[in-house]
Design a protein around this motif. Sequence first.
Motif, short mmCIF file in Angstrom:
data_model
loop_
_atom_site.label_atom_id
_atom_site.label_comp_id
_atom_site.label_asym_id
_atom_site.label_seq_id
_atom_site.Cartn_x
_atom_site.Cartn_y
_atom_site.Cartn_z
N PRO A 45 0.42 -1.20 -0.07
CA PRO A 45 0.02 0.12 0.34
C PRO A 45 0.75 1.06 0.13
CG PRO A 45 -0.82 -1.58 1.64
CD PRO A 45 1.10 -2.33 1.47
N ALA A 46 0.51 2.46 -0.99
CA ALA A 46 1.02 3.73 -0.48
C ALA A 46 0.90 4.31 0.67
CB ALA A 46 0.64 4.58 -1.21
N ARG A 47 -0.02 4.17 1.34
CA ARG A 47 0.40 4.45 3.40
C ARG A 47 0.61 3.33 3.61
NH1 ARG A 47 -4.85 8.27 2.75
NH2 ARG A 47 -5.88 6.34 2.25
N PRO A 48 1.53 3.69 4.70
CA PRO A 48 1.93 2.61 5.75
C PRO A 48 1.09 2.65 6.73
CG PRO A 48 2.93 4.98 6.26
CD PRO A 48 2.60 5.23 4.50
N ASN A 49 0.47 1.44 7.70
CA ASN A 49 0.17 1.32 8.74
C ASN A 49 0.46 1.80 9.78
OD1 ASN A 49 -2.46 -0.13 7.05
ND2 ASN A 49 -0.15 -1.75 7.81
N ILE A 50 0.57 2.42 11.03
CA ILE A 50 1.13 2.65 12.25
C ILE A 50 0.33 2.33 13.63
CG2 ILE A 50 1.52 4.83 13.16
CD1 ILE A 50 1.12 6.31 10.39
N LEU A 51 1.06 1.99 13.83
CA LEU A 51 1.27 1.43 15.54
C LEU A 51 2.41 2.20 16.44
CD1 LEU A 51 -0.19 -1.01 17.23
CD2 LEU A 51 1.86 -2.38 17.20
N TRP A 111 -4.40 2.02 8.36
CA TRP A 111 -4.88 1.80 9.32
C TRP A 111 -3.77 2.72 10.47
CZ3 TRP A 111 -1.70 -0.84 13.07
CH2 TRP A 111 -1.57 -1.82 13.20
N MET A 112 -4.74 2.77 11.71
CA MET A 112 -3.55 3.85 12.68
C MET A 112 -4.42 3.13 14.37
SD MET A 112 -2.99 5.76 15.15
CE MET A 112 -4.36 7.32 14.92
N PHE A 113 -3.58 2.55 14.84
CA PHE A 113 -3.71 2.24 16.13
C PHE A 113 -3.18 2.66 17.41
CE2 PHE A 113 -4.65 -0.94 19.48
CZ PHE A 113 -6.28 -1.38 19.63
N TRP A 114 -3.54 3.05 18.03
CA TRP A 114 -3.14 3.19 19.43
C TRP A 114 -3.09 2.17 20.71
CZ3 TRP A 114 -4.18 8.95 21.05
CH2 TRP A 114 -3.39 9.21 22.61
N PHE A 115 -1.80 1.68 20.99
CA PHE A 115 -1.57 0.84 22.47
C PHE A 115 -1.74 1.42 23.65
CE2 PHE A 115 -0.36 -2.05 25.90
CZ PHE A 115 -1.30 -1.82 26.01
N SER A 116 -2.64 2.25 24.26
CA SER A 116 -2.25 3.43 25.56
C SER A 116 -2.02 2.24 26.74
CB SER A 116 -3.12 4.01 26.18
OG SER A 116 -2.97 5.14 25.57
N SER A 117 -0.59 1.93 27.00
CA SER A 117 -0.41 0.44 28.37
C SER A 117 -1.37 1.03 29.64
CB SER A 117 0.73 -0.10 28.17
OG SER A 117 1.09 -0.60 29.61
N ARG A 118 -1.79 0.69 30.36
CA ARG A 118 -1.75 1.14 32.11
C ARG A 118 -0.50 0.99 32.93
NH1 ARG A 118 -1.43 1.72 36.63
NH2 ARG A 118 -3.38 1.66 37.99
N HIS A 119 0.45 0.40 31.97
CA HIS A 119 1.88 -0.07 32.42
C HIS A 119 2.83 1.29 32.45
CE1 HIS A 119 0.63 -4.52 34.25
NE2 HIS A 119 0.59 -4.26 33.18
#
Length: 498
Positions: free
Chosen positions: A27-33, A163-171
Amino acid sequence: MIRITSIVLLFLLLSCTGQDNTEPEEPARPNILILMSDNQSWNHVGAYGDSVVHTPAMDQVAKEGVLFENAFCSAPSCSPARAAMITGQDIWRLQQAANLWSSFPEEVVFPDLLAEAGYRVGIEGKGWGPGDATATGWPHNPGGPSYKSLDVFLDSTASEEPWMFWFSSRHPHRPYPENGWENAQVNLEDIEVPPYLPDVPAVREDIGDYYDEVQSFDRQVAEYLDLLKQRGERKNTIVIVCSDNGWQMPRGLANLYDFGTKIPFIVSWPGHFEGNRKVTDFINLSDLAPTILDWAGLETPEEMTAKSFADILDSKKSGQISNDRNQVYMARERHAYVRSEGLGYPGRALRTKDYLYIRNYEPDRWPAGDPPLYGDVDAHMLHYPAPTKIFLLNHHDHPKIRPLFEDAFGKRPYEELYDLTIDPYQMKNVADFEAYRSIKQRLSNQLINYLVATGDPRETDATFDWDGADYYKERDKNPKPSEEARRKLGLKEMYHYD
């Protein structure tokens, strides 16, 4: 001008020539994690030089990618740091969002811009917060719609959809598991206790418990990387590992010293970004907004004060890459509700390679919160275990502990200046030293010029009442210390700030 990355240019050239590839085109546009820890200082990662904590997953991301040695958050507090990150703006431009537990104004955020451009956007965990975005009409968290997990999110994402996904840990946010240092297999004798904390067994165990939490976050990083591989998403996904602010110790969280503002920040995209690099350019967590927009081929909105660092990642160099990235600006307004009538402790800071300059606008207020709870340090109501803080409070009259107690809890002057070449732990304020007069004046002028140029109400005719802004955590206004804290420190059962 929109920067076109090499991958986008290649995609366009192949489309124009009609070249037929047997391999599926990326894909031309990258996914972002984005994988974000909660209250973790920069130096507590193996890749940053800590030989005690075990962080193999983060170390692997660093080996494959770019490690930033001078990454800072915009504010040493969860909500404003995250608000600056998604808006790409300095916190003093965000009205109530400069405070913890407030609301979020009608500002442009990069997740919305990505969604409008065809990205699937989601968060897991805190995202922006804590606070109440619904109070100002937000239909969901300003960081994006919430999902139970990355797995669930990807199940709802079309195969061709970036897609862009943001995981916010509790740690590693407090409270830490009791005796976590044993679970983490940490040798307490090997821990390096910073000189602004007392080197006693209780503090070593507290740091060991914190390491256990850091290692829990590292295991989460490993799980997300494994999931990307299992689902065939790793090749075209940019992975960002970072924290929102520094660790939850005295002189850390809620302080403009490095231990509250300097964060781990690692970016990896194997096959695209040259790996195993350490970069010394200064970046701010808020710079992530224009950088991500850059990767998506989108323009940076005029209101964003942050700057993209995509060019640094595209470079194959280490060390200092851009001569313009040699400083960072930071700020704080009200952290927790810890002073009479909810007053904050406003400050602004300029950090360069050699100096940290801080301006405290209300030096008559207690920077750590009103005594005896000193709630802007660690457990703000002393409602959960905070061994290091309690040790300092309980031994504040001991001759060796008194200076550390004053550094953590005592009042501070209008100006602070630290010479990092001889004082990396920022314990000797040289603002009033004659030898530093010209340096202090230069840094002060530089800070003021930036604040004026970016419309900070603290230095312009603009106005905003941060002390009067809503605080959506009513119980904090009448704190109830834990039974243990009351017993050890002789505290009352309840305090009232209003």
